[in-house]
Motif scaffolding. Sequence first.
Motif, PDB file in Angstrom:
ATOM      1  N   ASN A  78      17.488 -28.819  -0.584  1.00 61.33           N
ATOM      2  CA  ASN A  78      17.140 -28.125  -1.824  1.00 61.33           C
ATOM      3  C   ASN A  78      18.162 -28.464  -2.906  1.00 61.33           C
ATOM      4  O   ASN A  78      19.328 -28.053  -2.807  1.00 61.33           O
ATOM      5  CB  ASN A  78      17.110 -26.616  -1.577  1.00 61.33           C
ATOM      6  CG  ASN A  78      16.604 -25.844  -2.782  1.00 61.33           C
ATOM      7  OD1 ASN A  78      16.463 -26.401  -3.871  1.00 61.33           O
ATOM      8  ND2 ASN A  78      16.336 -24.563  -2.583  1.00 61.33           N
ATOM      9  N   PRO A  79      17.797 -29.205  -3.976  1.00 62.86           N
ATOM     10  CA  PRO A  79      18.764 -29.611  -4.997  1.00 62.86           C
ATOM     11  C   PRO A  79      19.383 -28.426  -5.750  1.00 62.86           C
ATOM     12  O   PRO A  79      20.506 -28.525  -6.260  1.00 62.86           O
ATOM     13  CB  PRO A  79      17.937 -30.497  -5.942  1.00 62.86           C
ATOM     14  CG  PRO A  79      16.518 -30.092  -5.704  1.00 62.86           C
ATOM     15  CD  PRO A  79      16.449 -29.707  -4.267  1.00 62.86           C
ATOM     16  N   SER A  80      18.673 -27.321  -5.837  1.00 61.22           N
ATOM     17  CA  SER A  80      19.218 -26.166  -6.562  1.00 61.22           C
ATOM     18  C   SER A  80      20.359 -25.497  -5.809  1.00 61.22           C
ATOM     19  O   SER A  80      21.103 -24.683  -6.378  1.00 61.22           O
ATOM     20  CB  SER A  80      18.112 -25.135  -6.823  1.00 61.22           C
ATOM     21  OG  SER A  80      17.621 -24.610  -5.604  1.00 61.22           O
ATOM     22  N   LEU A  86      27.944 -24.208  -7.232  1.00 62.50           N
ATOM     23  CA  LEU A  86      28.839 -24.453  -8.355  1.00 62.50           C
ATOM     24  C   LEU A  86      28.993 -23.189  -9.196  1.00 62.50           C
ATOM     25  O   LEU A  86      30.102 -22.833  -9.621  1.00 62.50           O
ATOM     26  CB  LEU A  86      28.309 -25.593  -9.228  1.00 62.50           C
ATOM     27  CG  LEU A  86      28.370 -26.996  -8.634  1.00 62.50           C
ATOM     28  CD1 LEU A  86      27.683 -28.001  -9.562  1.00 62.50           C
ATOM     29  CD2 LEU A  86      29.806 -27.423  -8.392  1.00 62.50           C
ATOM     30  N   SER A  87      27.867 -22.519  -9.443  1.00 63.67           N
ATOM     31  CA  SER A  87      27.900 -21.286 -10.233  1.00 63.67           C
ATOM     32  C   SER A  87      28.683 -20.194  -9.516  1.00 63.67           C
ATOM     33  O   SER A  87      29.494 -19.487 -10.125  1.00 63.67           O
ATOM     34  CB  SER A  87      26.475 -20.815 -10.520  1.00 63.67           C
ATOM     35  OG  SER A  87      26.472 -19.568 -11.162  1.00 63.67           O
ATOM     36  N   PRO A  96      33.655 -33.749 -12.764  1.00 61.36           N
ATOM     37  CA  PRO A  96      33.369 -34.137 -11.370  1.00 61.36           C
ATOM     38  C   PRO A  96      33.891 -33.075 -10.405  1.00 61.36           C
ATOM     39  O   PRO A  96      35.100 -32.934 -10.241  1.00 61.36           O
ATOM     40  CB  PRO A  96      34.126 -35.462 -11.204  1.00 61.36           C
ATOM     41  CG  PRO A  96      34.337 -35.948 -12.591  1.00 61.36           C
ATOM     42  CD  PRO A  96      34.476 -34.732 -13.453  1.00 61.36           C
ATOM     43  N   PRO A  97      32.997 -32.275  -9.815  1.00 62.10           N
ATOM     44  CA  PRO A  97      33.470 -31.183  -8.967  1.00 62.10           C
ATOM     45  C   PRO A  97      33.908 -31.658  -7.592  1.00 62.10           C
ATOM     46  O   PRO A  97      33.394 -32.636  -7.063  1.00 62.10           O
ATOM     47  CB  PRO A  97      32.236 -30.283  -8.853  1.00 62.10           C
ATOM     48  CG  PRO A  97      31.091 -31.238  -8.980  1.00 62.10           C
ATOM     49  CD  PRO A  97      31.527 -32.331  -9.905  1.00 62.10           C
TER      50      PRO A  97
END
Length: 258
Positions: A78-80, A86-87, A96-97
């Motif tokens: 799942n890309p989300s 991150l959020s 770049p995380p």
Amino acid sequence: MLCGFIPSLLAAVKDIDRYNEKITLSLHKSSLPSHLSHLKLGVISSEDMPEYYKPSTAYSSSNDTYEKVLRQSVAFSNPSTVEFLLSTLGIDETKPPSLIRGLQRENFSDQDYAPPLRKKQSSSWALKCVKIGVDYFKLGRHVDAMNEYNKALEIDPKNVEALVARGALYATKGSLNKAINDFEIALENCPTHKNARKYLCQTLVERGGQLEEEDKLLNAESYYNKALTIDKSFTEAEEALNKVRQCIQVILYFLLLC
């Protein structure tokens, strides 16, 4: 406050004793912080376990590899999920995380790394031992007190409070040279420590008095001088120094007459 799982049991971790390799648990709800007060402590069933625990038990009984299980996960594809993580972690998506600290050092202070954190933790554990040792000392249990001070210095060799406390116990037992050594190391580690300075000067003068009784006047003089070097206002050392110098002058006078 941490919570730990033992098979079929949920308990609150109250204390971790690294030296004795012991963890103290509690089943009282009062031991939980307010934001975890909803948790049920004590014996629990599989239904009480977190949702992610249930599929893990099913996977553990299969012969699938970890990679295969991971790829079968809905979240993995799942890309989300990345955006959500991150959020949640507060990572800016425009940069770049990375969750590897070595790759984003500019975002962390030096105090956030393992060595400083370990040092702070060791100091805290050592101070706990010192407090127990002081309590033993007040009860006259000097052997137990010494064991606690030694334990504190095993955990944190530069702990000033442990050095001062052990030095005071050495002085009480008459081991003045050992006491002086501990006070000197404590003062080296913390030059502004009032008790380390005070006790060192007192012990130097006491040791100088012993040397006077042994007719080692020059050695006694050096101890008094050392005390005054550390604290020029230490009148006891100044008086002792003047007295021993007068004795030395009298002896020299009679030697010259002979």
